[in-house]
Design an enzyme around this catalytic site. Structure first.
Site, PDB file in Angstrom:
ATOM      1  N   CYS A  54       7.429   1.193  -3.665  1.00 24.37           N
ATOM      2  CA  CYS A  54       7.706   0.921  -2.242  1.00 24.37           C
ATOM      3  C   CYS A  54       9.196   0.717  -2.013  1.00 24.37           C
ATOM      4  O   CYS A  54       9.750   1.182  -1.007  1.00 24.37           O
ATOM      5  CB  CYS A  54       6.953  -0.318  -1.777  1.00 24.37           C
ATOM      6  SG  CYS A  54       5.179  -0.143  -1.895  1.00 24.37           S
TER       7      CYS A  54
HETATM    8  C1  BEZ Z   1       4.484   0.125  -6.156  1.00 25.02           C
HETATM    9  O1  BEZ Z   1       4.962   0.134  -5.022  1.00 25.02           O
HETATM   10  O2  BEZ Z   1       5.187   0.354  -7.146  1.00 25.02           O
HETATM   11  C2  BEZ Z   1       3.015  -0.131  -6.375  1.00 25.02           C
HETATM   12  C3  BEZ Z   1       2.325  -0.964  -5.516  1.00 25.02           C
HETATM   13  C4  BEZ Z   1       0.964  -1.203  -5.753  1.00 25.02           C
HETATM   14  C5  BEZ Z   1       0.336  -0.602  -6.827  1.00 25.02           C
HETATM   15  C6  BEZ Z   1       1.051   0.276  -7.647  1.00 25.02           C
HETATM   16  C7  BEZ Z   1       2.397   0.508  -7.431  1.00 25.02           C
END
Ligand code: BEZ
Length: 219
Positions: A46
């Site tokens: 994110c």
């Molecule tokens: C991420 O943004 O890296 C992420 C968020 C939730 C689950 C897996 C990855």
């Protein structure tokens, strides 16, 4: 989960954002909006996605597109996280609002729930959904990715270019199309109409069916 999809009107929700309270339709105004969700603040993929969105702001502005992010945490958390997002891509500024949704009310109504990902309290998290909302407040295109797959902003820009071109001409963009390349004439356009609409001519591809439906044109 409600089935918000292309052709639907984006719900006119009251949302709390990093730039204050707003109604989604007021934010859309007469322009285009990318409404995109993220599983959570302070998560790796994110952070890269929100940085990339900020880096692409000039591309979106050129196309009259505003951004509206969403992540399932509160405004204070979003503001703290923004410092990481901006530090990750030096020079970029998160000038777009990010919706707070700590109670998961907004993601349910916008078809942004990831059925698999849950936080440490067992609450559902948002998927990586992205709705392109048009000036008529309708969903023109949706991406729906799981938490484990980050989105490609070049593809988002390409999709906007295709959508906006198709509002100007009776055309569609073929596989792997890029701006500047030939497009295809919509199947609803007869050859007689095509001659009038595209006076510089078009090229029909000969196919075994002899149906003359694959017609390339430059617009
Ligand atoms: C991420 O943004 O890296 C992420 C968020 C939730 C689950 C897996 C990855």
């Amino acid at each position: 989960m409600p089935g918000l999809t292309i052709g639907d009107t984006c719900p006119n929700l009251d949302v709390e954002t990093t730039q204050g309270k707003m109604k989604i339709h007021d934010y859309v105004g007469n322009g285009w909006v990318l409404l995109f969700s993220h599983p959570g603040d302070f998560t790796p993929v994110c952070t890269t996605e929100l940085s990339k969105m900020a880096q692409y702001i000039p591309e979106f502005e050129k196309r009259g597109v505003k951004l509206l992010g969403l992540s399932c945490d509160d405004v204070q958390s979003h503001n703290d996280w923004t410092k990481d997002i901006e530090a990750y891509a030096p020079g970029c500024m998160v000038t777009y609002p990010i919706i707070a949704d700590p109670n998961r009310e907004v993601i349910k109504q916008l078809n942004m729930v990831d059925p698999d990902e849950k936080d440490s309290k067992g609450q559902h998290m948002p998927s990586r959904a992205l709705h392109i909302v048009g000036p008529d407040k309708m969903i023109k295109l949706s991406f729906l990715y799981p938490a484990t797959t980050g989105r490609n902003m070049d593809e988002v820009v390409r999709a906007i270019d295709s959508l906006q071109l198709a509002t100007k001409h009776k055309i569609a963009t073929p596989a792997n199309w890029k701006p500047g390349e030939p497009v295809v004439i919509s199947p609803s356009v007869t050859n007689e109409q095509a001659k009038v609409m595209f006076p510089n001519g078009y090229k029909t591809v000969e196919l075994p069916s002899k149906k003359d439906y694959l017609r390339f044109v430059n617009v």
